[in-house]
Design a protein around this motif. Sequence first.
Motif, PDB file in Angstrom:
ATOM      1  N   UNK A 803      34.932  39.839  34.564  1.00  0.00           N
ATOM      2  CA  UNK A 803      34.172  39.506  35.765  1.00  0.00           C
ATOM      3  C   UNK A 803      35.125  39.529  36.951  1.00  0.00           C
ATOM      4  N   UNK A 804      34.736  40.234  38.007  1.00  0.00           N
ATOM      5  CA  UNK A 804      35.587  40.392  39.179  1.00  0.00           C
ATOM      6  C   UNK A 804      34.775  40.047  40.421  1.00  0.00           C
ATOM      7  N   UNK A 805      35.267  39.090  41.225  1.00  0.00           N
ATOM      8  CA  UNK A 805      34.642  38.715  42.488  1.00  0.00           C
ATOM      9  C   UNK A 805      35.578  39.087  43.621  1.00  0.00           C
ATOM     10  N   UNK A 806      35.234  40.098  44.355  1.00  0.00           N
ATOM     11  CA  UNK A 806      35.899  40.539  45.574  1.00  0.00           C
ATOM     12  C   UNK A 806      37.416  40.382  45.506  1.00  0.00           C
ATOM     13  N   UNK A 807      38.010  39.515  46.305  1.00  0.00           N
ATOM     14  CA  UNK A 807      39.473  39.419  46.409  1.00  0.00           C
ATOM     15  C   UNK A 807      40.098  38.521  45.350  1.00  0.00           C
ATOM     16  N   UNK A 808      39.299  37.938  44.479  1.00  0.00           N
ATOM     17  CA  UNK A 808      39.831  36.993  43.497  1.00  0.00           C
ATOM     18  C   UNK A 808      40.304  37.723  42.237  1.00  0.00           C
ATOM     19  N   UNK A 809      41.211  37.104  41.475  1.00  0.00           N
ATOM     20  CA  UNK A 809      41.699  37.738  40.236  1.00  0.00           C
ATOM     21  C   UNK A 809      40.568  37.963  39.242  1.00  0.00           C
ATOM     22  N   UNK A 810      40.623  39.080  38.540  1.00  0.00           N
ATOM     23  CA  UNK A 810      39.653  39.376  37.499  1.00  0.00           C
ATOM     24  C   UNK A 810      39.880  38.435  36.317  1.00  0.00           C
ATOM     25  N   UNK A 811      38.790  38.053  35.649  1.00  0.00           N
ATOM     26  CA  UNK A 811      38.908  37.191  34.474  1.00  0.00           C
ATOM     27  C   UNK A 811      38.339  37.937  33.267  1.00  0.00           C
ATOM     28  N   UNK A 812      38.870  37.591  32.065  1.00  0.00           N
ATOM     29  CA  UNK A 812      38.479  38.262  30.832  1.00  0.00           C
ATOM     30  C   UNK A 812      38.011  37.223  29.816  1.00  0.00           C
ATOM     31  N   UNK A 813      37.156  37.671  28.911  1.00  0.00           N
ATOM     32  CA  UNK A 813      36.670  36.794  27.854  1.00  0.00           C
ATOM     33  C   UNK A 813      36.549  37.607  26.569  1.00  0.00           C
ATOM     34  N   UNK A 814      37.267  37.163  25.519  1.00  0.00           N
ATOM     35  CA  UNK A 814      37.179  37.811  24.209  1.00  0.00           C
ATOM     36  C   UNK A 814      35.899  37.379  23.507  1.00  0.00           C
ATOM     37  N   UNK A 815      35.185  38.350  22.980  1.00  0.00           N
ATOM     38  CA  UNK A 815      33.930  38.066  22.288  1.00  0.00           C
ATOM     39  C   UNK A 815      34.052  38.486  20.826  1.00  0.00           C
TER      40      UNK A 815
END
Length: 815
Positions: A803-815
Amino acid sequence: MKFRLGIIVCFLCAQVFGQQSVRLNSGWLFLKEDLGGIWEAVRPVKEGNPEALPLWTKVSLPHCANERDAVDPDVNYYQGPMWYKTELRVQNPYAKGRTLLHFEGAGQKTEVYVYTTKVGAHVGGYDEWTVDITDAVNAFKKQDSLVKQFKGKVPISIRCDNSRDLEMMPSDLSDFNVYGGLYRYVNLVYEPAAYVDKVFALPTVTGIKNGNLNVKLNIANPGQLKKGTIQLRLFDPQGKALQKTEKELGAFDGTLTIGDLPVKNPQLWGPETPSLYKLEVTLTTSAGTHTTLTPVGFRSFEFQKHGPFLLNGKRLLLRGTHRHEDHAGVAAAMTEDLMRQEMIEMKEMGVNFIRLGHYQQSRIILNLCDSLGILVWEEIPWCRGGLGGAVYQAQGKRMLMNMIQQHYNHPAVIIWGLGNENDWPGDFPEFDKEKIRTYMKELNALAHSLDASRKTAIRRCDFCKDIVDVYSPSIWAGWYRGIYTEYKEVTKKEFDAVDHFLHVEWGGDSHAGRHSENPDKALQNIKATGAADERSGDASLYGGAARASKDGDWSETYICNLMDWHLKEQETMPWLTGTAQWVFKDFSTPIRPDNPVPYMNQKGVVERDLTKKEAYYVFQSYWAQKPMAHIYGHSWPVRWGKEGEEKMIKVYSNCDEAELFINGKSAGAKKRNSQDFPAAGLRWNVVLQKGANTAYVIARKGRLVVKDTISFAYQTQQWGRPAKVKLEKVKEESGIITLEAKLYDAQDIQCLDAANWIRFGLTGEGTLLDDLGTSSGSRLVQLYNGRAIIRIKANGGRSVASAKVEELPVVFLNL
């Protein structure tokens, strides 16, 4: 026959097409590009051979080429040629009978081939048409080598094309996708050598005691038979045979007038009692027997000059909405079950009128309107762009003729629409109002010559409003112009300007799941102008005067207030014929890429997948008969404010009184008063406790009691600038994982008013369930109250979501 939801009378799909008719739903291959020629569709190749190109995809019908790309946030939707092919076992049971392919609608230009022989073509994506394949099939079957190659089946290839074309309706400037494909049902039809092609049944009512049914037939006689017998039988809504008549025929072909059938004390068709008679027409010749069933509804209607609308001699306030043929995951290719679900949801909302925008729609929809008691305005797709040349104008007349002839027998239809927003130039260097007026007059005359029993209408073309029977101007109070409290004043001015007025298209956009503690804040900067029309550029999110469509928050809260105000005002306008809110369901459009769900018009009271928004219940509270109560905010998990601050809780209900309980304590009972805005007086200012809260309501209508409950949190902490995104799995069911992203500030306080863009991604064995055109089904979407949802089909494997919101760092989630 009292109407009950769930029991829908439908006489064999209104008019049986063909003595033997089979839907061709399975066994199709699809190619989303052009071929070098028809030979490429039928040449013999072995699967797995690299020469077996291009690669075809298995599909079932109905199918739309733009089922996903219409709302893909990163590409323009496909407009171009495409192919379908199948192999049919053709076994016509009639000696010298005819074999037809019947298309209920295909977009937008279509060519049909039997093997390599072109057997027919059609221009126009919305009217029905047929192709007689008899001769080509017979010729194919005489070629033993081909019969052996195709194992006794007949190869059928169909080329559809929705390429941009200025000389074709509708204009690509229209606020909806011009879809491509076989997006309505295709039928294989066997007819005898003579058959009833069309039935024109015109029921009339004199007073309430005398009815008459005038019957005309169009008979196809390709076998050139010399004699036959026509038998008519009329059945009442309970199935009782009322009349029977026969007529001997000599040489026959074309239109045949049968005459009049008198009916005493007809059971009248209307929204509360959609009583449908059944006309059975049987043609008997030496070639066999052909029977057609047609629904008949006895009703009268009148648009009084400078007055209200009358149905069967009594005033009826038309409570309407609109429909586009569009749905999540399938675009225009809606199945009959989906259509039925959608129309029942409309009826449960209290709708008694619908404008079908902006083209002839499926026969299934018209059948449902007949059975459900929903009056109809149906129109041709002359929509925006101006006026084209001879080819363009001929298509418009042909589509008008087809629409009227094909839907003539539906009692639901009261208006034939001739155009929409024809004051909108752009497709041609010339924009000549007089030429547009001339063409509008020609359409008006054609409609009346084909059907003198219905009215004609247009929406938003002031310089043509004197031509048609009923006119609808542009009134968007509180959205594209002005404020919603101007609605009655502006509407009365427009009402007085024409003889017969009907207001279609009003409302505004809302981003499902977005709510506001101060929804009317944007109105502080919007001037009351005494005008509420939509003007050039008003739909844009940039520039121009302050307006809710550009400067508002697009919250469900604001739209509920806007609609609540309109509905309560309509109850105090005894001269009003009625209105139709735009639109029942969110739909895709190529001209709105920057909306919170890209490429979506979000003015629906339900989402594109029929998920109800809060506004649905506002309409129910004014229009529905069945007792209901709904606490606003079922999709609002966290409210916010100061500790000890009073917050309004609204209940939308059609009950006489309601009592609200907050965290187990009564906040008091209130009487409903439609003129007490908002929520007809059913609103309470209460102090919420920090953290978890529960509210439930008990509402009473006579002896009937209904209840509703919601739970939500109340956040009193104030947040700062968004600083981080958190992504978590909140649900997994039947292999579908639901993820929720939330936006927080540096102190881990959720940013509850955040409307930033978020982009979801996925890598691994799972499938991202996006390109659906919903708030929870788009990989690029604006947050709603600092959150957004996306779903993933796990496919039994591992994946990583992002998930990526504009200028903020992208976050990841292992499923």
